[in-house]
Design a protein around this motif. Structure first.
Motif, PDB file in Angstrom:
ATOM      1  N   THR A  94      49.798  44.180  57.759  1.00 30.03           N
ATOM      2  CA  THR A  94      50.364  44.546  59.055  1.00 30.03           C
ATOM      3  C   THR A  94      49.445  43.964  60.114  1.00 30.03           C
ATOM      4  N   ILE A  95      50.007  43.644  61.258  1.00 29.77           N
ATOM      5  CA  ILE A  95      49.229  43.055  62.346  1.00 29.77           C
ATOM      6  C   ILE A  95      49.646  43.719  63.649  1.00 29.77           C
ATOM      7  N   HIS A  96      48.644  44.138  64.421  1.00 29.97           N
ATOM      8  CA  HIS A  96      48.900  44.788  65.704  1.00 29.97           C
ATOM      9  C   HIS A  96      48.048  44.134  66.776  1.00 29.97           C
ATOM     10  N   ARG A 124      54.575  36.790  62.864  1.00 29.29           N
ATOM     11  CA  ARG A 124      54.706  38.125  62.255  1.00 29.29           C
ATOM     12  C   ARG A 124      55.956  38.233  61.394  1.00 29.29           C
ATOM     13  N   HIS A 132      43.864  40.814  67.425  1.00 24.75           N
ATOM     14  CA  HIS A 132      44.770  41.519  66.512  1.00 24.75           C
ATOM     15  C   HIS A 132      43.977  42.298  65.474  1.00 24.75           C
ATOM     16  N   LEU A 161      44.343  43.601  61.700  1.00 24.28           N
ATOM     17  CA  LEU A 161      45.122  43.392  60.478  1.00 24.28           C
ATOM     18  C   LEU A 161      44.669  44.366  59.404  1.00 24.28           C
ATOM     19  N   LYS A 206      55.355  36.471  67.622  1.00 23.24           N
ATOM     20  CA  LYS A 206      56.512  37.163  67.039  1.00 23.24           C
ATOM     21  C   LYS A 206      57.033  36.413  65.821  1.00 23.24           C
TER      22      LYS A 206
END
Length: 119
Positions: free
Chosen positions: A70-72, A26, A88, A90, A23
């Motif tokens: 962006t990263i998920h 990010r 992740h 990206l 967290k």
């Protein structure tokens, strides 16, 4: 299932220290991210090794500003008592534009002792 078999886990059951790091990373919050590491921690990213708090702080600061992306989190797995893998996806303005990276964490005393980031 044997105790030494990898287990896919839900992202919300990753250890607190890993979720705190992810967290903060990010959010480009280097001050919080660095608290997740032991003082002797090592990070290996993009073929480079960063050993110790000062080197990791510099890496965190640079990685936060080098590219916009962006990263998920797409998967989380516990591989043994102290090792976790968080995968992740990206997307951003870095070469190639998209990549899936495996963040391989090794914990010691509830902190990150080693982090290897690779495709």
């Amino acid at each position: 299932m044997h105790d030494n078999q990898p287990r896919t886990t839900s992202p919300d059951i990753l250890p607190e220290v890993i979720t705190r790091y992810l967290k903060a990373h990010r959010a480009h919050d280097t001050a919080t991210a660095i608290t997740a590491f032991t003082s002797e921690a090592t990070v290996i990213d993009d073929g480079n090794t960063y050993a110790g708090t000062e080197a990791i702080k510099k890496w965190l600061g640079r990685s936060a500003t080098e590219f916009t992306y962006t990263i998920h989190l797409t998967n989380a797995m516990q591989t043994d008592a102290t090792r976790y893998i968080a995968t992740h996806h990206l997307e951003g303005n870095f070469p190639g534009g998209t990549i899936d990276l495996r963040y391989q964490f090794t914990l010691r005393d509830s902190l990150i002792e080693r982090l290897v980031i690779e495709p």
